[in-house]
Write an enzyme that holds these catalytic residues in place. Structure first.
Site, mmCIF file in Angstrom:
data_model
loop_
_atom_site.group_PDB
_atom_site.id
_atom_site.type_symbol
_atom_site.label_atom_id
_atom_site.label_comp_id
_atom_site.label_asym_id
_atom_site.label_seq_id
_atom_site.Cartn_x
_atom_site.Cartn_y
_atom_site.Cartn_z
ATOM 1 N N GLU A 1 46.700 46.887 39.327
ATOM 2 C CA GLU A 1 46.701 45.558 38.695
ATOM 3 C C GLU A 1 47.667 44.610 39.396
ATOM 4 O O GLU A 1 47.369 43.429 39.590
ATOM 5 C CB GLU A 1 47.074 45.684 37.219
ATOM 6 C CG GLU A 1 45.987 46.342 36.387
ATOM 7 C CD GLU A 1 46.442 46.581 34.960
ATOM 8 O OE1 GLU A 1 45.776 46.092 34.046
ATOM 9 O OE2 GLU A 1 47.466 47.259 34.757
ATOM 10 N N LYS B 1 48.386 55.576 26.096
ATOM 11 C CA LYS B 1 48.014 54.760 27.259
ATOM 12 C C LYS B 1 48.481 55.311 28.600
ATOM 13 O O LYS B 1 49.557 55.880 28.715
ATOM 14 C CB LYS B 1 48.584 53.338 27.097
ATOM 15 C CG LYS B 1 47.940 52.505 26.026
ATOM 16 C CD LYS B 1 46.446 52.278 26.227
ATOM 17 C CE LYS B 1 46.165 51.303 27.334
ATOM 18 N NZ LYS B 1 46.533 49.923 26.984
ATOM 19 N N SER C 1 52.537 52.813 27.754
ATOM 20 C CA SER C 1 52.732 51.629 26.922
ATOM 21 C C SER C 1 53.940 51.878 26.032
ATOM 22 O O SER C 1 54.185 53.002 25.604
ATOM 23 C CB SER C 1 51.482 51.404 26.075
ATOM 24 O OG SER C 1 51.820 50.715 24.882
ATOM 25 N N HIS D 1 25.598 43.724 40.928
ATOM 26 C CA HIS D 1 25.796 43.048 39.636
ATOM 27 C C HIS D 1 26.518 43.958 38.644
ATOM 28 O O HIS D 1 26.369 43.801 37.431
ATOM 29 C CB HIS D 1 24.469 42.584 39.020
ATOM 30 C CG HIS D 1 23.557 41.900 39.973
ATOM 31 N ND1 HIS D 1 23.543 40.540 40.150
ATOM 32 C CD2 HIS D 1 22.650 42.402 40.843
ATOM 33 C CE1 HIS D 1 22.645 40.218 41.074
ATOM 34 N NE2 HIS D 1 22.101 41.342 41.519
#
Ligand code: ARG
Length: 456
Positions: free
Chosen positions: A290, A283, A277, A156
């Protein structure tokens, strides 16, 4: 340009129609298979006396020239010639005249395209399998380096019990082993030679199908002409196996994305596999992971497209089936690219062992071990669970870990608890104590790695 099938027609195709039904823009990637298949067919026709040996040789030589010219970039395919099969046949006829027109004897594009796609897929399955094996090598190597790197295992997404990074990596190893199995199965069912099935009903010519299969390295020939030209199960199976590979990669990517957040800070990705970024200077984004997660949806889509394309088709060939190629090619290309990038991304990850260990020490991942400790002292498990639960609640109130509870405090919960409790709930000991086959203890995982290595 006159169509190879033009005899029965009185009018030209509409130009929109020509573009609409043409598949050359994407099936040209089958040129090698198409030419190899045609050579094998021509040789067989010659051997069986259906055309002369000299004619067969002329056809084979012509096809060889065409192959060389395609590879040299000298050929411009024609949309009017519809697909790769007719493009090559037309080129052959331009070069060899009447002889070239004999190539298509006892053959249809329906069995031809089935042959080409099967040949193509056999090669690609082998490549995908090699990429998976390479990734598994990397997993086993990394696992060996991290036999003692303890981190929390989760259920979980809540900290559950401590495991090691080696154990975690070897979990993926197992998933990829099943993927290899599936691809091997798919390969066996793809390894069937359909030529000789004609358009749907075989042929009146006495073909030597076995000889064609031998030349092209097929294990078997198809059993039923209708089935052979209508079957695309093998493509569906591949897309399904590819979907599962992507699903496994995607889950792993999700973990890599989580683990590289400041909140987890378990790993840092190499600069070569992350991006910045355009606005926020601080970043470092996990783009590869992804994108793999994102591209998983494409491959599921390819599987869905194939299944849906086939579901309403009466036997045998229907033009709908031309739609198999873009979906199959996309699944092949995507899974290969993802495997190619995932491996080096993983291999170059910097592991922050300290953070992993700290996380394992927090979150009461040793609470089960506390309960098990009581069980070893004779307390029934349900009761032991209750006592350990109350101790966790106590710790939460006192803002302590189980390691920080004093023996005096422990004994208020159970007088069976003694000094050896601290050894029993030590995180490293918790991992080491799990020596059950398939468990995370060092020696057990080392054996799992050895078994895995012995496999290849
Ligand atoms: N381009 C077609 C395909 O990819 C080849 C088979 C065409 N056969 C036919 N009868 N129109 O499926």
């Amino acid at each position: 340009m006159a169509k190879l099938w033009g005899g029965r027609f009185e009018k030209e195709s509409d130009h929109l129609m020509e573009d609409f039904h043409s598949s050359i823009s994407f099936d040209q990637r089958l040129y090698k298979q198409d030419i190899a298949g045609s050579m094998a067919h021509a040789r067989m026709l010659g051997k069986a006396g259906i055309i002369s040996k000299a004619e067969a040789e002329r056809i084979v030589a012509g096809l060889q020239e065409i192959l060389a010219d395609i590879e040299a970039g000298k050929i411009e395919f024609s949309v009017a010639a519809e697909d790769i099969h007719m493009n090559i046949e037309e080129l052959l006829t331009q070069r060899t005249g009447e002889v070239g027109k004999k190539l298509h004897t006892a053959r249809s594009r329906n069995d031809q395209v089935a042959l080409d796609v099967r040949m193509y897929l056999k090669e690609e399955i082998t490549e995908v399998m090699n990429l998976i094996k390479y990734l598994q090598d990397t997993l086993a190597e990394l696992a060996e380096e991290h036999l003692d790197t303890v981190l929390p295992g989760y259920t979980h997404l809540q900290r559950a019990q401590p495991v090691t990074l080696a154990h975690h990596l070897m979990a993926y190893y197992q998933m990829f082993s099943r993927d290899l199995d599936r691809l091997g199965d798919c390969y066996r069912r793809t390894d069937v030679m359909p030529l000789g099935s004609g358009a749907l009903a075989g042929t009146t010519f006495a073909l030597d199908r076995q000889y064609v299969a031998e030349q092209l390295g097929f294990a078997r020939i198809s059993e039923n002409s209708l089935d052979a030209v209508a079957d695309r199960d093998f493509a569906v199976e591949f897309a399904s196996a590819a979907s599962l590979i992507m699903m496994h990669l995607s889950r792993f990517c999700e973990e890599i994305i989580l683990w590289s957040t400041a909140e987890f800070a378990f790993i840092e990705l190499d600069d070569a596999y992350s991006t910045g970024s355009s606005m926020m200077p601080q970043k470092k984004n996990p783009d590869v992971a992804e994108l793999i997660r994102g591209k998983t949806g494409r491959v599921y889509g390819d599987l869905q497209a194939l299944l849906t394309m086939l579901k309403g088709l009466p036997l045998a060939y229907n033009k709908d089936m031309q739609e198999d190629k873009e979906a199959l090619f996309d699944a092949v290309d995507t899974v290969k690219k993802c495997l190619m990038l995932f491996r080096p991304m993983l291999a170059t990850v910097k592991v922050k062992k300290e953070n992993m260990a700290r996380a394992a020490r927090g979150g009461f991942t040793n609470a089960t071990d506390l309960a098990d400790y009581l069980v070893y002292k004779g307390v029934p498990f349900r009761q032991a669970h209750e006592i350990a639960g109350r101790l966790v609640l106590y710790c939460l109130a006192k803002k302590k870990t189980l390691e920080e509870v004093s023996l005096g405090e422990y004994r208020e919960f159970s007088d069976l608890i003694a000094e050896d409790i601290y050894q029993a709930i030590d995180i490293n000991h918790c991992v080491e104590a799990r020596k059950v086959y398939g468990g995370p203890a060092r020696a057990v995982v080392q054996e799992a790695i050895n078994r895995a290595r012995g496999k290849f």
